[in-house]
Scaffold this motif. Structure first.
Motif, PDB file in Angstrom:
ATOM      1  N   SER A  37      -2.532  30.313  -4.612  1.00 47.69           N
ATOM      2  CA  SER A  37      -3.408  29.971  -5.734  1.00 47.69           C
ATOM      3  C   SER A  37      -4.844  30.264  -5.334  1.00 47.69           C
ATOM      4  N   VAL A  38      -5.553  31.046  -6.139  1.00 47.92           N
ATOM      5  CA  VAL A  38      -6.955  31.334  -5.841  1.00 47.92           C
ATOM      6  C   VAL A  38      -7.789  30.069  -5.976  1.00 47.92           C
ATOM      7  N   ALA A  39      -7.591  29.334  -7.068  1.00 47.50           N
ATOM      8  CA  ALA A  39      -8.352  28.097  -7.253  1.00 47.50           C
ATOM      9  C   ALA A  39      -8.059  27.114  -6.121  1.00 47.50           C
ATOM     10  N   GLY A  40      -6.790  27.014  -5.737  1.00 50.83           N
ATOM     11  CA  GLY A  40      -6.428  26.106  -4.659  1.00 50.83           C
ATOM     12  C   GLY A  40      -7.054  26.506  -3.339  1.00 50.83           C
ATOM     13  N   ALA A  41      -7.069  27.805  -3.050  1.00 52.38           N
ATOM     14  CA  ALA A  41      -7.651  28.270  -1.795  1.00 52.38           C
ATOM     15  C   ALA A  41      -9.148  27.997  -1.731  1.00 52.38           C
ATOM     16  N   LEU A  42      -9.792  27.959  -2.894  1.00 52.52           N
ATOM     17  CA  LEU A  42     -11.236  27.723  -2.937  1.00 52.52           C
ATOM     18  C   LEU A  42     -11.575  26.250  -3.113  1.00 52.52           C
ATOM     19  N   GLY A  43     -10.561  25.431  -3.360  1.00 48.22           N
ATOM     20  CA  GLY A  43     -10.817  24.024  -3.628  1.00 48.22           C
ATOM     21  C   GLY A  43     -11.445  23.793  -4.985  1.00 48.22           C
ATOM     22  N   ALA A  44     -11.192  24.700  -5.929  1.00 48.75           N
ATOM     23  CA  ALA A  44     -11.787  24.606  -7.262  1.00 48.75           C
ATOM     24  C   ALA A  44     -10.883  23.801  -8.186  1.00 48.75           C
ATOM     25  N   SER A  45     -11.472  22.874  -8.922  1.00 47.58           N
ATOM     26  CA  SER A  45     -10.704  22.042  -9.845  1.00 47.58           C
ATOM     27  C   SER A  45     -11.093  22.256 -11.305  1.00 47.58           C
ATOM     28  N   ARG A  46     -12.122  23.064 -11.551  1.00 49.93           N
ATOM     29  CA  ARG A  46     -12.549  23.365 -12.917  1.00 49.93           C
ATOM     30  C   ARG A  46     -12.819  24.868 -12.992  1.00 49.93           C
ATOM     31  N   VAL A  47     -12.097  25.542 -13.876  1.00 47.31           N
ATOM     32  CA  VAL A  47     -12.147  27.002 -13.959  1.00 47.31           C
ATOM     33  C   VAL A  47     -12.594  27.412 -15.355  1.00 47.31           C
ATOM     34  N   LEU A  48     -13.548  28.323 -15.416  1.00 51.87           N
ATOM     35  CA  LEU A  48     -13.981  28.905 -16.688  1.00 51.87           C
ATOM     36  C   LEU A  48     -13.829  30.410 -16.617  1.00 51.87           C
ATOM     37  N   ALA A  49     -13.063  30.976 -17.550  1.00 48.77           N
ATOM     38  CA  ALA A  49     -12.951  32.426 -17.682  1.00 48.77           C
ATOM     39  C   ALA A  49     -13.891  32.893 -18.785  1.00 48.77           C
ATOM     40  N   VAL A  50     -14.654  33.948 -18.503  1.00 47.43           N
ATOM     41  CA  VAL A  50     -15.582  34.521 -19.479  1.00 47.43           C
ATOM     42  C   VAL A  50     -15.174  35.965 -19.722  1.00 47.43           C
ATOM     43  N   PHE A  51     -14.664  36.239 -20.921  1.00 47.90           N
ATOM     44  CA  PHE A  51     -14.113  37.554 -21.220  1.00 47.90           C
ATOM     45  C   PHE A  51     -14.674  38.115 -22.524  1.00 47.90           C
ATOM     46  N   ALA A  52     -14.276  39.334 -22.829  1.00 50.48           N
ATOM     47  CA  ALA A  52     -14.786  40.023 -24.013  1.00 50.48           C
ATOM     48  C   ALA A  52     -13.808  40.019 -25.180  1.00 50.48           C
ATOM     49  N   HIS A  53     -12.508  40.203 -24.891  1.00 46.35           N
ATOM     50  CA  HIS A  53     -11.532  40.430 -25.961  1.00 46.35           C
ATOM     51  C   HIS A  53     -10.304  39.540 -25.821  1.00 46.35           C
ATOM     52  N   ASP A 149     -16.437  24.911 -11.375  1.00 41.74           N
ATOM     53  CA  ASP A 149     -16.813  25.252 -10.006  1.00 41.74           C
ATOM     54  C   ASP A 149     -16.341  26.661  -9.662  1.00 41.74           C
ATOM     55  N   LEU A 150     -15.470  27.237 -10.507  1.00 38.55           N
ATOM     56  CA  LEU A 150     -15.041  28.624 -10.353  1.00 38.55           C
ATOM     57  C   LEU A 150     -15.157  29.317 -11.702  1.00 38.55           C
ATOM     58  N   VAL A 151     -15.899  30.410 -11.742  1.00 41.35           N
ATOM     59  CA  VAL A 151     -15.989  31.262 -12.929  1.00 41.35           C
ATOM     60  C   VAL A 151     -15.215  32.543 -12.660  1.00 41.35           C
ATOM     61  N   VAL A 152     -14.435  32.969 -13.622  1.00 39.29           N
ATOM     62  CA  VAL A 152     -13.704  34.230 -13.532  1.00 39.29           C
ATOM     63  C   VAL A 152     -14.297  35.170 -14.578  1.00 39.29           C
ATOM     64  N   ALA A 153     -14.795  36.311 -14.149  1.00 38.80           N
ATOM     65  CA  ALA A 153     -15.460  37.243 -15.061  1.00 38.80           C
ATOM     66  C   ALA A 153     -15.329  38.659 -14.521  1.00 38.80           C
ATOM     67  N   PHE A 154     -15.579  39.632 -15.372  1.00 40.18           N
ATOM     68  CA  PHE A 154     -15.494  41.033 -14.970  1.00 40.18           C
ATOM     69  C   PHE A 154     -16.638  41.416 -14.037  1.00 40.18           C
ATOM     70  N   TRP A 155     -16.341  42.324 -13.111  1.00 36.58           N
ATOM     71  CA  TRP A 155     -17.374  42.922 -12.273  1.00 36.58           C
ATOM     72  C   TRP A 155     -18.248  43.796 -13.175  1.00 36.58           C
ATOM     73  N   PRO A 156     -19.566  43.539 -13.220  1.00 40.11           N
ATOM     74  CA  PRO A 156     -20.417  44.197 -14.209  1.00 40.11           C
ATOM     75  C   PRO A 156     -20.469  45.721 -14.127  1.00 40.11           C
ATOM     76  N   ALA A 157     -20.264  46.286 -12.949  1.00 41.53           N
ATOM     77  CA  ALA A 157     -20.411  47.736 -12.798  1.00 41.53           C
ATOM     78  C   ALA A 157     -19.200  48.527 -13.256  1.00 41.53           C
ATOM     79  N   SER A 158     -18.067  47.857 -13.457  1.00 43.83           N
ATOM     80  CA  SER A 158     -16.864  48.613 -13.840  1.00 43.83           C
ATOM     81  C   SER A 158     -16.013  47.907 -14.883  1.00 43.83           C
ATOM     82  N   GLY A 159     -16.117  46.598 -14.986  1.00 48.41           N
ATOM     83  CA  GLY A 159     -15.402  45.870 -16.015  1.00 48.41           C
ATOM     84  C   GLY A 159     -13.896  45.958 -15.954  1.00 48.41           C
ATOM     85  N   ALA A 160     -13.337  46.282 -14.806  1.00 49.53           N
ATOM     86  CA  ALA A 160     -11.887  46.418 -14.576  1.00 49.53           C
ATOM     87  C   ALA A 160     -11.277  47.624 -15.286  1.00 49.53           C
ATOM     88  N   THR A 161     -11.836  48.015 -16.436  1.00 48.18           N
ATOM     89  CA  THR A 161     -11.280  49.147 -17.189  1.00 48.18           C
ATOM     90  C   THR A 161     -12.355  50.130 -17.636  1.00 48.18           C
TER      91      THR A 161
END
Length: 276
Positions: A37-53, A149-161
């Motif tokens: 678990s990424v959140a578990g490995a970081l000790g994060a208990s509150r996750v916010l995803a910021v996406f476009a679509h 405490d953890l934000v999940v978002a696209f890398w600005p220079a490539s946006g994954a796609t």
């Protein structure tokens, strides 16, 4: 005759095994630290995803569902209702696509265990035309409400796609975090950027894949992708249900049997360094 048939079946099995090994190699990166678990490995208990679509969250099913299983609070912001998307298959009048895809995003968010969710009404494909300050202000307000405490978002220079909306929302998320830090209030400790495996981009992604591969960071973490959740998610996103099969030219179930891990570049916002 039976002996020849046996040899042919053996050759077919070897060819299938070789092909499976090859494609699994493309969708892996052994340099990334493997965690349940990424959140578990970081000790994060509150996750916010910021996406476009709507359907962007399909990249992070494993992160979300593993965090939820550990009791984390999950929130998600989606900037557009996906109204300009190409339907695959066609499920509604194009003029009503934004309504349908917004509903799909909310339904999939519920299935993923997201506690609070917002789908905004910015134009699909037009996010870069919106004043950055307006977007940053709204995302900053969302971060104040959800206190991740953890934000999940696209890398600005490539946006994954390489999608311009992805890239702009990634930039907006970073600027919102910086604004929170400047204000001196609570701010996220980590940001995780979902990545598509580099070798698959270079081999299968043509010019776009090459651009993304050359403009994204190296992964720091990998975690199991929740295959059942991903397949269910594409069923919920009915207007995009055939997208994966068409994009990767293989059945969705087969793709996720091969691409069974998620990859992230995680940055520690206190140190400014990549998290190992």
């Amino acid at each position: 005759m039976l002996e020849i048939l046996g040899i042919l079946l053996l050759l077919a099995a070897l060819a299938a095994a070789t092909a499976l090994f090859y494609f699994r190699h493309l969708f892996d990166d052994p340099a990334a630290r493997r965690v349940p678990s990424v959140a578990g490995a970081l000790g994060a208990s509150r996750v916010l995803a910021v996406f476009a679509h709507p359907d962007d969250e399909q990249l992070i099913n494993g992160l979300l569902t593993s965090a939820k299983a550990e009791g984390a609070y999950l929130a998600m912001v989606t900037a557009t209702p996906g109204d300009a998307g190409t339907q695959s298959p066609v499920v509604c009048r194009q003029s009503e696509l934004g309504i349908i895809r917004k509903a799909e995003a909310l339904k999939n968010g519920f299935a993923l265990g997201i506690d609070e969710q917002e789908v905004w009404d910015y134009p699909d494909g037009g996010v870069p035309d919106i004043p950055v300050d307006e977007l940053v202000a709204r995302v900053t307000d969302a971060m104040k409400r959800y206190r991740p405490d953890l934000v999940v978002a696209f890398w600005p220079a490539s946006g994954a796609t390489s999608h311009k909306d992805h890239m702009r929302m990634g930039l907006v998320a970073e600027q919102a975090i910086e604004r929170l830090k400047a204000e001196g209030g609570p701010s996220p400790r980590f940001v995780a950027y979902p990545l598509i495996p580099r070798r698959s981009l270079l081999k299968l992604g043509r010019r776009t894949g090459k651009f993304v591969a050359e403009n994204q960071p190296l992964p720091t973490h990998s975690t199991p992708g929740n295959t059942a959740s991903k397949i269910r998610g594409w069923q919920i996103h009915a207007a995009q249900a055939d997208y994966v099969a068409k994009a990767y030219k293989m059945p969705t179930r087969l793709l996720y049997a091969i691409w069974d891990k998620e990859f992230y570049a995680v940055r520690d916002l206190e140190t400014g360094q990549w998290k190992n």
